[in-house]
Scaffold this motif. Structure first.
Motif, mmCIF file in Angstrom:
data_model
loop_
_atom_site.group_PDB
_atom_site.id
_atom_site.type_symbol
_atom_site.label_atom_id
_atom_site.label_comp_id
_atom_site.label_asym_id
_atom_site.label_seq_id
_atom_site.Cartn_x
_atom_site.Cartn_y
_atom_site.Cartn_z
ATOM 1 N N LEU A 114 4.894 -44.478 -26.958
ATOM 2 C CA LEU A 114 3.755 -43.900 -26.244
ATOM 3 C C LEU A 114 2.968 -42.997 -27.175
ATOM 4 C CD1 LEU A 114 2.349 -43.408 -23.402
ATOM 5 C CD2 LEU A 114 3.808 -41.376 -23.234
ATOM 6 N N VAL A 115 1.634 -43.120 -27.111
ATOM 7 C CA VAL A 115 0.748 -42.241 -27.874
ATOM 8 C C VAL A 115 -0.158 -41.502 -26.891
ATOM 9 C CG1 VAL A 115 -1.034 -42.082 -29.652
ATOM 10 C CG2 VAL A 115 0.765 -43.819 -29.842
ATOM 11 N N VAL A 116 -0.103 -40.193 -26.920
ATOM 12 C CA VAL A 116 -0.954 -39.359 -26.059
ATOM 13 C C VAL A 116 -2.186 -38.945 -26.863
ATOM 14 C CG1 VAL A 116 -1.126 -37.241 -24.715
ATOM 15 C CG2 VAL A 116 1.036 -38.515 -24.771
ATOM 16 N N TYR A 265 -1.301 -27.276 -24.848
ATOM 17 C CA TYR A 265 -1.445 -28.352 -25.829
ATOM 18 C C TYR A 265 -0.086 -28.999 -26.052
ATOM 19 C CZ TYR A 265 -6.091 -26.540 -26.837
ATOM 20 O OH TYR A 265 -7.398 -26.134 -26.723
ATOM 21 N N VAL A 266 -0.091 -30.253 -26.539
ATOM 22 C CA VAL A 266 1.167 -30.955 -26.756
ATOM 23 C C VAL A 266 1.841 -30.410 -28.007
ATOM 24 C CG1 VAL A 266 2.280 -33.197 -26.977
ATOM 25 C CG2 VAL A 266 0.132 -33.011 -25.721
ATOM 26 N N ASP A 267 3.125 -30.154 -27.892
ATOM 27 C CA ASP A 267 3.913 -29.595 -28.997
ATOM 28 C C ASP A 267 4.482 -30.745 -29.826
ATOM 29 O OD1 ASP A 267 5.292 -27.856 -30.626
ATOM 30 O OD2 ASP A 267 6.983 -27.635 -29.250
ATOM 31 N N VAL A 268 4.037 -30.860 -31.074
ATOM 32 C CA VAL A 268 4.457 -31.966 -31.934
ATOM 33 C C VAL A 268 5.056 -31.436 -33.235
ATOM 34 C CG1 VAL A 268 2.743 -33.581 -31.019
ATOM 35 C CG2 VAL A 268 2.152 -32.126 -32.969
ATOM 36 N N ASP A 269 5.814 -32.317 -33.914
ATOM 37 C CA ASP A 269 6.380 -31.948 -35.212
ATOM 38 C C ASP A 269 5.465 -32.437 -36.328
ATOM 39 O OD1 ASP A 269 6.822 -34.664 -35.527
ATOM 40 O OD2 ASP A 269 9.002 -34.547 -35.330
ATOM 41 N N GLU A 270 5.962 -32.435 -37.550
ATOM 42 C CA GLU A 270 5.138 -32.784 -38.704
ATOM 43 C C GLU A 270 4.800 -34.275 -38.767
ATOM 44 O OE1 GLU A 270 9.444 -33.060 -39.925
ATOM 45 O OE2 GLU A 270 8.190 -31.639 -38.791
ATOM 46 N N CYS A 271 5.486 -35.090 -37.974
ATOM 47 C CA CYS A 271 5.181 -36.526 -37.907
ATOM 48 C C CYS A 271 4.326 -36.846 -36.693
ATOM 49 C CB CYS A 271 6.476 -37.343 -37.866
ATOM 50 S SG CYS A 271 7.492 -37.194 -39.358
ATOM 51 N N MET A 272 3.866 -35.812 -35.983
ATOM 52 C CA MET A 272 3.086 -35.925 -34.752
ATOM 53 C C MET A 272 3.912 -36.463 -33.588
ATOM 54 S SD MET A 272 0.444 -34.545 -35.990
ATOM 55 C CE MET A 272 -0.533 -34.477 -34.497
ATOM 56 N N ARG A 273 5.247 -36.380 -33.688
ATOM 57 C CA ARG A 273 6.129 -36.742 -32.578
ATOM 58 C C ARG A 273 6.214 -35.595 -31.593
ATOM 59 N NH1 ARG A 273 11.105 -38.537 -36.399
ATOM 60 N NH2 ARG A 273 10.593 -36.440 -37.108
ATOM 61 N N ASP A 279 10.249 -41.294 -29.007
ATOM 62 C CA ASP A 279 9.280 -42.386 -29.091
ATOM 63 C C ASP A 279 7.935 -42.040 -28.465
ATOM 64 O OD1 ASP A 279 11.264 -44.024 -30.307
ATOM 65 O OD2 ASP A 279 12.056 -44.543 -28.334
ATOM 66 N N VAL A 280 7.563 -40.768 -28.541
ATOM 67 C CA VAL A 280 6.266 -40.331 -28.032
ATOM 68 C C VAL A 280 5.574 -39.509 -29.121
ATOM 69 C CG1 VAL A 280 5.014 -39.087 -26.221
ATOM 70 C CG2 VAL A 280 7.195 -40.206 -25.683
ATOM 71 N N TRP A 281 4.298 -39.829 -29.359
ATOM 72 C CA TRP A 281 3.487 -39.098 -30.325
ATOM 73 C C TRP A 281 2.239 -38.574 -29.618
ATOM 74 C CZ3 TRP A 281 6.031 -43.589 -31.093
ATOM 75 C CH2 TRP A 281 6.878 -43.717 -32.202
ATOM 76 N N ALA A 282 1.596 -37.588 -30.217
ATOM 77 C CA ALA A 282 0.349 -37.062 -29.658
ATOM 78 C C ALA A 282 -0.589 -36.691 -30.799
ATOM 79 C CB ALA A 282 0.607 -35.856 -28.760
ATOM 80 N N ILE A 283 -1.885 -36.873 -30.567
ATOM 81 C CA ILE A 283 -2.885 -36.619 -31.605
ATOM 82 C C ILE A 283 -4.154 -36.046 -30.989
ATOM 83 C CG2 ILE A 283 -2.038 -38.495 -33.083
ATOM 84 C CD1 ILE A 283 -4.361 -40.207 -32.109
ATOM 85 N N GLN A 300 -4.680 -38.079 -38.164
ATOM 86 C CA GLN A 300 -3.503 -38.158 -37.304
ATOM 87 C C GLN A 300 -3.332 -39.565 -36.731
ATOM 88 O OE1 GLN A 300 -4.306 -35.042 -34.486
ATOM 89 N NE2 GLN A 300 -4.029 -33.417 -36.002
ATOM 90 N N ALA A 301 -4.447 -40.204 -36.343
ATOM 91 C CA ALA A 301 -4.377 -41.567 -35.812
ATOM 92 C C ALA A 301 -3.814 -42.528 -36.852
ATOM 93 C CB ALA A 301 -5.761 -42.022 -35.360
ATOM 94 N N ALA A 302 -4.271 -42.392 -38.083
ATOM 95 C CA ALA A 302 -3.764 -43.250 -39.154
ATOM 96 C C ALA A 302 -2.278 -43.017 -39.366
ATOM 97 C CB ALA A 302 -4.538 -42.982 -40.442
ATOM 98 N N GLY A 303 -1.871 -41.739 -39.341
ATOM 99 C CA GLY A 303 -0.463 -41.411 -39.565
ATOM 100 C C GLY A 303 0.439 -41.911 -38.454
ATOM 101 N N VAL A 304 0.001 -41.800 -37.214
ATOM 102 C CA VAL A 304 0.832 -42.238 -36.092
ATOM 103 C C VAL A 304 0.930 -43.765 -36.055
ATOM 104 C CG1 VAL A 304 0.906 -42.393 -33.562
ATOM 105 C CG2 VAL A 304 0.548 -40.189 -34.681
ATOM 106 N N ALA A 305 -0.175 -44.467 -36.298
ATOM 107 C CA ALA A 305 -0.118 -45.931 -36.352
ATOM 108 C C ALA A 305 0.858 -46.376 -37.445
ATOM 109 C CB ALA A 305 -1.504 -46.501 -36.610
ATOM 110 N N ARG A 306 0.809 -45.711 -38.576
ATOM 111 C CA ARG A 306 1.742 -46.038 -39.671
ATOM 112 C C ARG A 306 3.180 -45.755 -39.259
ATOM 113 N NH1 ARG A 306 -0.166 -42.734 -43.249
ATOM 114 N NH2 ARG A 306 1.314 -41.074 -42.771
#
Length: 373
Positions: A114-116, A265-273, A279-283, A300-306
């Motif tokens: 999931l990507v938020v 705001y969504v709390d994410v780590d350095e990988c945007m997880r 299995d959830v990311w946010a950007i 961030q979009a490029a990094g999460v897709a990767r």
């Protein structure tokens, strides 16, 4: 087993992740399906909203184009486009609830990943700086605001951030005879960025009345079609049109509380997880890390897709890095602006060339058909 990636949000971040997955991940992982959920049927290049509210300057199609045709190029069954809004999430069951116009009780989608990317709305309802509702509602808001700007002889813009600066400059550039007052609650414009002094001088060249350290404490309809503002200084100001541009409200109300920071705001780590889920990311603006901006969202979009691609291959994810150089650019009308590349000032002519000339509207079509990437 087939894997489903659900992307919530069809704006800058969500559409970028969707096209990247379909263009670059799908050829190597043919069992992947992407479900894009967007509350707006059209992609909105909202960076140009400050110019779109000037009467007769921007055509609707320059910043609003339908999302679905651009997704039709991909293999059948590889992508599903849903016009709706996420209303709830169950991270244990890996399901998301979506309200749509065609389903009375809404729909439920299962996901593997999931990507938020649901972004943020303007704090003041009805302002067209963000896509707060449907396509028709957004177009109506843009046209209504443009009509009111055209009819007004005195305009007060509240908010000394980039949006407030740019919209006040656009109005004064197009209508030199109008009185335009910009209220900034802060002691400096644009949050005290190094460009603040140059931006204020550019606004002065246009004739914008900049008032710093003052905010609109109250706005009341005077009963005769005008707005009576009570300022924090105690002064009262009567204006034909009041345009608030202050603040963003992240679109995260549907998420579990443990997903969010104190500021929602969504709390994410350095990988945007998302820290609180698997299995959830946010950007993007739903994260605002390190701050809300087009360049940060695109990176961030490029990094999460990767990273989703790496997970599908059973590999470790990579840190999503901030842009190597902090870039800040603010236009002041259709002729000038101010900016910096790190600590190095960007000349006004360069600001015009890279942003002010078109506000990037040539990218609208590229976002919807995927040629941006």
């Amino acid at each position: 087993m087939p894997k489903t990636v659900v992307v919530l949000g069809g704006s800058l971040g969500g559409l970028a992740v969707t096209h990247r997955l379909l263009k670059y991940t799908l050829p190597h992982e043919p069992d992947v399906k992407v479900v894009l959920v967007s509350k707006n049927s059209h992609f909105y290049w909202n960076i140009a909203s400050v110019r779109a509210v000037i009467p007769r300057v921007v055509r609707d199609e320059e910043l609003l184009q339908p999302i679905a045709p651009g997704l039709a190029q991909y293999p059948p069954g590889s992508v599903e486009f849903v016009v709706g809004a996420a209303t709830g999430l169950d991270p244990q069951a890996k399901t998301v609830r979506v309200a749509t116009a065609g389903a009375e009780r809404g729909l439920t989608y299962g996901y593997d990943y999931l990507v938020v990317a649901t972004g943020a709305d303007a704090a003041e309802p009805g302002m067209p700086w963000k896509a707060a509702g449907t396509h028709d509602e957004l177009v109506a808001s843009l046209r209504s605001t443009a009509a009111r700007i055209g009819a007004a002889s005195h305009v007060v813009v509240a908010g000394g951030g980039p949006t407030g600066v740019e919209v006040s400059a656009e109005i004064k550039y197009e209508f030199p005879a109008k009185t335009v007052v910009l209220l900034s609650a802060g002691a400096e414009l644009v949050g005290g960025d190094a460009t603040a002094g140059r931006i204020e001088r550019e606004l002065g060249r246009l004739g914008v009345d900049v008032r710093k350290g003052i905010r609109a404490a109250r706005a009341d309809d005077d009963g005769a079609g005008k707005t009576r503002l009570t300022l924090s200084s105690g002064e009262e100001l009567l204006t034909d049109l009041f345009l608030p541009t202050t603040g963003l409200v992240p679109n995260t109300a549907f998420l579990p509380a443990d997903f969010l920071t104190e500021g929602r705001y969504v709390d994410v780590d350095e990988c945007m997880r998302v820290r609180a889920a698997q299995d959830v990311w946010a950007i993007g603006d739903a994260v605002s890390k390190p701050r809300a901006s087009y360049l940060n969202t695109d990176g961030q979009a490029a990094g999460v897709a990767r990273n989703i691609g790496l997970v599908l291959q059973g590999k470790d994810q990579q840190v999503v890095k901030d842009p190597p150089v902090d870039i800040f650019i603010c236009t002041t009308g259709r002729g000038r602006g101010a900016g910096r590349l790190g600590p190095v000032p960007i000349p006004s002519l360069v600001v015009w060339a890279v942003k002010g000339r078109t506000l990037g509207m040539e990218r609208t079509a590229k976002y919807v058909d995927g040629t941006m990437w």
